[in-house]
Design an enzyme around this catalytic site. Structure first.
Site, PDB file in Angstrom:
ATOM      1  CB  SER A 166     -13.682  -6.036  20.489  1.00 56.37           C
ATOM      2  OG  SER A 166     -14.639  -5.797  19.499  1.00 56.37           O
TER       3      SER A 166
ATOM      4  CB  SER B  23     -14.590  -8.179  17.116  1.00 50.43           C
ATOM      5  OG  SER B  23     -13.494  -7.474  17.668  1.00 50.43           O
TER       6      SER B  23
ATOM      7  CE  LYS C  31     -10.201  -9.171  17.712  1.00 51.52           C
ATOM      8  NZ  LYS C  31     -10.801  -7.954  18.323  1.00 51.52           N
TER       9      LYS C  31
END
Ligand code: GLN
Length: 473
Positions: free
Chosen positions: A168, A144, A69
């Site tokens: 997330s 997210s 990420k």
């Protein structure tokens, strides 16, 4: 992931070949899962892994292509947090998790898309544009960590890392039909994770199966002196054979099955729990009476911490700096006004407000007190059960043109995931069925601190019995 590791051992495939194949697939990605692809770094990593694999001591991750990420620092590879303010930031160091993965021979393919600074539930508020859900490209992958979720679901990497502050990792895992683990607070180093809300953030694995997630979790967990909240303890390896569910007490909180839960999601989660019961688990009713306050508490604690953490983006130290400022104040103000998107600004404003003199006691202190009550609810629930099972999210993946303009309804999607972050507990999401549109439904399992072995073990056993997940390569 384990199948690829076996192929390497039998010399059926080489890490360079495998990495090239993934890079090729990423080149034609239509889901916008990546912000940055590091072709040169990945191929170099694959070559290092080929050497490593000559030794019989090479671990399961040697030569396995993974994605990270883009709020986790990677040396020499830009780390943007999907924000304009960090769009040109190239870290001079690796986050501890990245360092660990590299040491074990994993190949880092690139950096995945996210909501700006990990604030969101849709992976749409990114400088790189929205990510699409591989299960239905008209829908969000969740957020997210939606880039990591989509990359795993689309087979663009063997596994990925995400971060989870209020859900997330678990929400995109649920929306994309994969397995994601938010570890116990303090079990995975946050060194090199760009801070959103430091008392809630944890890095964790996202992968096709619980077994793959366990391999990644084992690779990144452990004490790190560079993170003052890292917990020194003996972190043993996870048993990849799963656990015997006979006699395991599975707590089912009625608060997680009330109003607001989509009926099809409810049915799929109940059928997942029935499978666990069929495998020998014993269902126990438990109560989490304060869990319903979780979202309210989260949006005070998380915004307060975010307003403090994001004060560092001032145009002086690193990141964006506007040209030709009139004076220092103008430079600060215009840099931040230009560099942050609307949701990040909203969080900074809320956080500054709840911490301000006169409001601190009413909001921040009160929220901290309720946070303790939520943690106590779990403590008493876990005196009656070994794990807690329920839904990950109240709905399945929604269309990209739905809901994303209404922050409050988006905040409410985290209702079942936030409590684990507030209490620091480990929680796993894995697929347990589909709705009538064929979209995956996620089941969430939670356990006492440091009992990831129960979550991953139950997940592995469940997946050995069911076919809601897709095997990776
Ligand atoms: N969806 C939540 C938010 O918008 C949680 C995000 C996260 O876990 N990073 O803040």
């Amino acid at each position: 992931m384990l199948e690829t590791a076996r192929q390497y051992r039998r010399c059926k495939k080489s890490p360079v070949e495998k990495t090239r194949a993934f890079l090729e697939k990423i080149r034609s990605d239509t889901f916008n899962a990546f912000i940055t692809v590091d072709e040169a770094g990945a191929l170099q990593g694959a070559q290092v892994a080929e050497e490593l694999l000559k030794s019989p001591d090479a671990g399961a991750l040697a030569g396995i292509p993974v994605a990270i990420k883009d709020n986790i620092c990677t040396r020499g590879v830009r780390t943007t947090c999907a924000s304009k303010i960090l769009s040109g930031f190239v870290p001079t160091y690796d986050a501890t998790v990245v360092k660990k993965l590299k040491e074990q021979g994993a190949v880092i393919l690139g950096k995945t898309n996210l909501d700006e600074f990990a604030m969101g539930s849709t992976t749409t508020s990114s400088i790189a544009g929205p990510t699409r859900n591989p299960r239905d490209p008209s829908r969000t992958p969740g957020g997210s960590s939606g880039g990591s979720g989509a990359a795993v679901a689309a087979g663009l990497c063997a596994g990925a890392l995400g971060s989870d502050t209020g859900g997330s990792i678990r929400m995109p895992a649920s929306f994309c039909g994969i397995t994601g683990l938010k570890p116990t607070y303090g079990s995975v180093s946050r060194y090199g994770l760009v801070a959103f809300a430091s008392s809630l953030d944890q890095i964790g694995p996202m992968a096709p199966t619980a077994r793959d997630a366990a391999v990644l979790f084992d690779a990144i967990k452990g004490y790190d002196p560079l993170d003052s909240t890292s917990v020194p303890r003996d972190y043993g390896p996870t048993d990849l054979d799963g656990i015997d569910l006979k006699g395991l007490r599975i707590g089912v909180p009625e608060e997680f099955f009330g109003e607001g839960l989509n009926q099809e999601v409810k049915a799929a989660v109940q059928s997942g729990i029935a499978v666990l019961e069929d495998m020998g688990g014993r269902i126990v009713e438990v109560g989490l009476p304060h869990a319903g306050y979780g979202v309210a508490v989260f949006y005070i604690v998380a915004t307060a911490e975010a307003s403090s953490n994001l004060a560092r983006y001032d145009g002086v130290r690193y990141g964006l700096r506007v040209q030709d400022p009139l004076d220092l104040g103008d430079m600060y103000a215009r840099t931040r006004a230009t560099g942050f998107g609307p949701e990040v600004k909203r969080r900074i404003m809320l956080g500054t407000y709840v911490l301000s003199a006169g409001y601190y006691d009413a909001y921040y202190r009160k929220a901290s007190q309720v946070r303790t009550l939520i943690a106590e609810d779990f403590r008493s629930a876990f005196s009656r059960c070994d794990i807690i099972a329920g839904p990950t999210t109240p709905v399945t993946a929604f269309r990209l043109d739905e809901m994303i303009d209404d922050p409050l309804s988006l905040y409410l999607l985290d209702i079942y995931t936030i409590p684990a972050n507030l209490a620091g507990l480990p929680a796993l999401s894995m697929p347990c069925g589909f709705d009538s549109l064929g979209l995956p439904v996620g089941m969430q399992l939670m356990a006492p601190h440091f009992r990831e072995d129960l979550l991953l073990g139950a997940g592995i056993s469940f997946q050995d019995r069911t076919a809601y997940h897709q095997e990776g390569s």
